[in-house]
Enzyme design. Sequence first.
Site, PDB file in Angstrom:
ATOM      1  N   CYS A  47       0.805  -1.222   0.000  1.00 12.24           N
ATOM      2  CA  CYS A  47       0.000   0.000   0.000  1.00 12.24           C
ATOM      3  C   CYS A  47       0.844   1.282   0.000  1.00 12.24           C
ATOM      4  CB  CYS A  47      -0.927   0.041   1.222  1.00 12.24           C
ATOM      5  SG  CYS A  47      -1.694  -1.544   1.629  1.00 12.24           S
ATOM      6  N   CYS A  50       1.745   3.828  -3.011  1.00 13.55           N
ATOM      7  CA  CYS A  50       0.773   4.837  -3.477  1.00 13.55           C
ATOM      8  C   CYS A  50       0.291   5.757  -2.358  1.00 13.55           C
ATOM      9  CB  CYS A  50      -0.436   4.150  -4.113  1.00 13.55           C
ATOM     10  SG  CYS A  50      -0.035   3.383  -5.693  1.00 13.55           S
ATOM     11  N   HIS A  51       0.105   5.217  -1.124  1.00 13.36           N
ATOM     12  CA  HIS A  51      -0.508   6.025  -0.052  1.00 13.36           C
ATOM     13  C   HIS A  51       0.515   6.665   0.882  1.00 13.36           C
ATOM     14  CE1 HIS A  51      -4.573   4.540  -0.998  1.00 13.36           C
ATOM     15  NE2 HIS A  51      -3.986   3.385  -1.230  1.00 13.36           N
ATOM     16  N   MET A  88      -7.922   1.935  -7.099  1.00 17.12           N
ATOM     17  CA  MET A  88      -7.487   1.090  -5.977  1.00 17.12           C
ATOM     18  C   MET A  88      -7.639  -0.376  -6.391  1.00 17.12           C
ATOM     19  SD  MET A  88      -6.863   0.515  -2.665  1.00 17.12           S
ATOM     20  CE  MET A  88      -7.125  -0.912  -1.618  1.00 17.12           C
ATOM     21  N   HIS A 324       6.105  12.523 -10.202  1.00 17.16           N
ATOM     22  CA  HIS A 324       6.400  11.091 -10.338  1.00 17.16           C
ATOM     23  C   HIS A 324       7.516  10.864 -11.355  1.00 17.16           C
ATOM     24  CE1 HIS A 324       5.236   6.960  -9.439  1.00 17.16           C
ATOM     25  NE2 HIS A 324       5.371   6.691 -10.722  1.00 17.16           N
ATOM     26  N   HIS A 366       1.312   9.449 -17.178  1.00 14.59           N
ATOM     27  CA  HIS A 366       2.382   8.541 -16.725  1.00 14.59           C
ATOM     28  C   HIS A 366       3.316   8.296 -17.902  1.00 14.59           C
ATOM     29  CE1 HIS A 366       4.533   5.076 -15.194  1.00 14.59           C
ATOM     30  NE2 HIS A 366       4.057   5.344 -13.996  1.00 14.59           N
TER      31      HIS A 366
HETATM   32 FE1  DHE Z   1       7.730   2.596 -11.253  1.00 20.73          FE
HETATM   33  C1  DHE Z   1       9.992   4.524 -13.058  1.00 20.73           C
HETATM   34  C2  DHE Z   1       7.749   4.890  -8.762  1.00 20.73           C
HETATM   35  C3  DHE Z   1       5.168   0.892  -9.708  1.00 20.73           C
HETATM   36  C4  DHE Z   1       8.031   0.075 -13.546  1.00 20.73           C
HETATM   37  N1  DHE Z   1       8.675   4.382 -10.984  1.00 20.73           N
HETATM   38  C5  DHE Z   1       9.563   5.008 -11.847  1.00 20.73           C
HETATM   39  C6  DHE Z   1       9.994   6.254 -11.264  1.00 20.73           C
HETATM   40  C7  DHE Z   1       9.369   6.348 -10.039  1.00 20.73           C
HETATM   41  C8  DHE Z   1       8.539   5.175  -9.868  1.00 20.73           C
HETATM   42  C9  DHE Z   1       9.516   7.470  -9.036  1.00 20.73           C
HETATM   43  C10 DHE Z   1      10.957   7.256 -11.891  1.00 20.73           C
HETATM   44  C11 DHE Z   1      12.389   6.879 -11.625  1.00 20.73           C
HETATM   45  C12 DHE Z   1      13.391   7.809 -12.317  1.00 20.73           C
HETATM   46  O1  DHE Z   1      13.230   8.105 -13.510  1.00 20.73           O
HETATM   47  O2  DHE Z   1      14.353   8.248 -11.670  1.00 20.73           O
HETATM   48  N2  DHE Z   1       6.591   2.871  -9.558  1.00 20.73           N
HETATM   49  C13 DHE Z   1       6.789   3.880  -8.675  1.00 20.73           C
HETATM   50  C14 DHE Z   1       5.827   3.773  -7.585  1.00 20.73           C
HETATM   51  O3  DHE Z   1       5.786   4.488  -6.545  1.00 20.73           O
HETATM   52  C15 DHE Z   1       4.846   2.722  -7.936  1.00 20.73           C
HETATM   53  C16 DHE Z   1       3.558   3.408  -8.396  1.00 20.73           C
HETATM   54  C17 DHE Z   1       4.361   1.807  -6.807  1.00 20.73           C
HETATM   55  C18 DHE Z   1       5.438   1.060  -6.071  1.00 20.73           C
HETATM   56  O4  DHE Z   1       5.099   0.567  -5.000  1.00 20.73           O
HETATM   57  O5  DHE Z   1       6.573   0.986  -6.509  1.00 20.73           O
HETATM   58  C19 DHE Z   1       5.563   2.072  -9.139  1.00 20.73           C
HETATM   59  N3  DHE Z   1       6.760   0.799 -11.578  1.00 20.73           N
HETATM   60  C20 DHE Z   1       5.767   0.287 -10.811  1.00 20.73           C
HETATM   61  C21 DHE Z   1       5.369  -1.019 -11.275  1.00 20.73           C
HETATM   62  O6  DHE Z   1       4.512  -1.790 -10.734  1.00 20.73           O
HETATM   63  C22 DHE Z   1       6.096  -1.268 -12.557  1.00 20.73           C
HETATM   64  C23 DHE Z   1       5.094  -1.144 -13.698  1.00 20.73           C
HETATM   65  C24 DHE Z   1       6.746  -2.644 -12.683  1.00 20.73           C
HETATM   66  C25 DHE Z   1       7.966  -2.862 -11.847  1.00 20.73           C
HETATM   67  O7  DHE Z   1       9.000  -3.236 -12.411  1.00 20.73           O
HETATM   68  O8  DHE Z   1       7.888  -2.654 -10.637  1.00 20.73           O
HETATM   69  C26 DHE Z   1       7.056  -0.083 -12.581  1.00 20.73           C
HETATM   70  N4  DHE Z   1       8.803   2.352 -12.994  1.00 20.73           N
HETATM   71  C27 DHE Z   1       8.809   1.217 -13.752  1.00 20.73           C
HETATM   72  C28 DHE Z   1       9.746   1.390 -14.856  1.00 20.73           C
HETATM   73  C29 DHE Z   1      10.297   2.678 -14.720  1.00 20.73           C
HETATM   74  C30 DHE Z   1       9.693   3.254 -13.542  1.00 20.73           C
HETATM   75  C31 DHE Z   1      10.029   0.358 -15.954  1.00 20.73           C
HETATM   76  C32 DHE Z   1      11.341   3.344 -15.639  1.00 20.73           C
HETATM   77  C33 DHE Z   1      10.741   3.857 -16.894  1.00 20.73           C
HETATM   78  C34 DHE Z   1      11.769   4.422 -17.841  1.00 20.73           C
HETATM   79  O9  DHE Z   1      11.646   4.143 -19.056  1.00 20.73           O
HETATM   80  O10 DHE Z   1      12.671   5.128 -17.409  1.00 20.73           O
END
Ligand code: DHE
Length: 542
Positions: A47, A50-51, A88, A324, A366
């Site tokens: 949780c 996101c929260h 959610m 984000h 996003h």
């Molecule tokens: Fe991410 C980038 C945060 C869930 C895959 N993700 C980012 C960035 C942040 C972030 C702050 C930017 C980083 C940077 O550029 O310096 N992501 C979060 C969360 O807080 C969130 C919503 C929930 C969590 O608990 O983490 C979350 N993210 C996910 C996933 O569930 C994803 C889809 C699958 C996974 O691998 O966990 C996911 N996030 C990604 C990816 C990037 C990313 C592949 C980089 C994208 C890019 O092309 O640079």
Amino acid sequence: RPALWAASVAIPALFALAPVSASAQAGDPALAKEAKDASAKIYFERCAGCHGVLRKGATGKNLEPEATKKLGQARLEKILAFGTEGGMPNFEDILSKDEIKNLATYIQMTPDAPPEWGMKDMKNSWKLVIPPEKRPTRKMNTVNLDNVFSVTLRDSGEVALIDGDSKTIWNIVKTGYAVHISRLSASGRYVYVIGRDGKLDMIDLWMEKPEVVATIKTGLDARSVDTSKFKGFEDKYAIAGSYWPPQYVIMDGLTLEPLKIVSTRGNTIDGEYHPEPRVASIVSSPIKPEWVVNVKETGMIKLVDYTDINNLKETTIESAKFLHDGGWDASKRYFLVAANASDKVAVVDTRDGKLAALVTTKPKPHPGRGANFVHPKFGPVWATSHLGSDVITLIGTDPDKHPESAWKVVAELKNHGAGSLFVKTHPKSKNLWADAPLNPDQEVLESVTVFDIGNLDKGPEVINIAKMAGLPETKALKRVVHGEYNAAGDEIWFSIWAGKTDPSAIVVVDDKTRKMKAVIKDPKLITPTGKFNVLNTQHDIY
Ligand code: DHE
């Protein structure tokens, strides 16, 4: 909707590190110690992303007792079990009835603050596995490093280094839990991998088989990493941002020795104090000795000047709350970052150190890093898709030659559904691609949309990528996520994100013909998600 968006991999020991501060208030409901500890762990793993750990709300709603007590036990249990229209996720297939009941009670209790993570903790966790002087002095392998992909194996706590030329796995490297992103050194030699558990690993691609040469735990919950990239400072420093504790750390770029920790706690753009302003995306400027550090809850964008880290200069730019992810425009002067829960994209002019614009968009943009191309009518544009809307938003990025389009939404293209996370193109490509892995519809989440950039009016083609992989039918959905180009810009790679025990694959699509070119399958490819091509990531090509 399944609970994939929430971190579904155990981040151990956050609450085991030290007794959490006891802050129960009169009138709080109670849970036996065991049930409370178990709920705290579930909350953190599923949780908090996101929260927020302190439940102040960001991408998800505020869950402090004042709000949750109003909803009450029965309603909270329903929301936890079945999710809401607002995004959610439903947990009834992941958590037991008792776990849901206890979690509903837990979120009506006053949140405990997890322990801090300071310089002593970081130094104790830091391991210089191979010091710089003992590393190879030349490349010890014949792999074309420009075309290597660092692939997140989300639920196994590893990255797969895939040779993009032969499309074979070169090595699998153990990293932090639920790895989030990989970024490249300015030199292109080192891959920096950050786990959700704050573990940062530095991998040397010059070794015969690339391995971790330095590692450190930068925090208890983290998402971002980069190095210094300005001329004269190449890889002198590395920086990692944490969700908890809310801070960033500056390290030696070649050893990861921690040098300076800077808290991001402070006041929001509304002037209210926030105890948990998490560090979201970080990017290194090629035109100034600065990092752009985006602080989620406060809506403050920090330009951190690293020329003299003992007398650190930070320019603080007010934008919009819930920052984000984001990326550069094609000129790399402007950084565009989604304030996703505010339905805005903030544009920072990194040359002048100012906010250039705050663009209102459809719900929950996003972009990943977004996609840059020249629009036949509006000139250079940057694109983002949306979690909360089935559009791909195009924003004009050329104030000099196309002032009438600059920082305006010039077009909204139709995506094949909402629930999109990433758009992608490449300077050598004529295609604009978008995924929709968090859409509830199976056909939509398995597919991608592709537009011909030269003829956007023609409308998109929607392609089911999951079917191309020819994987056996299992219960898990096959979410197609995160397009990434190869170094030549003539292939785009998509991951099939299924369950931890399900067979998975990466589908390589020929960019010109939009037909399948190869499928990379291997039992070791466990939940592949993000993919980072060395050359494109090193030079911010997207
Ligand atoms: Fe991410 C980038 C945060 C869930 C895959 N993700 C980012 C960035 C942040 C972030 C702050 C930017 C980083 C940077 O550029 O310096 N992501 C979060 C969360 O807080 C969130 C919503 C929930 C969590 O608990 O983490 C979350 N993210 C996910 C996933 O569930 C994803 C889809 C699958 C996974 O691998 O966990 C996911 N996030 C990604 C990816 C990037 C990313 C592949 C980089 C994208 C890019 O092309 O640079």
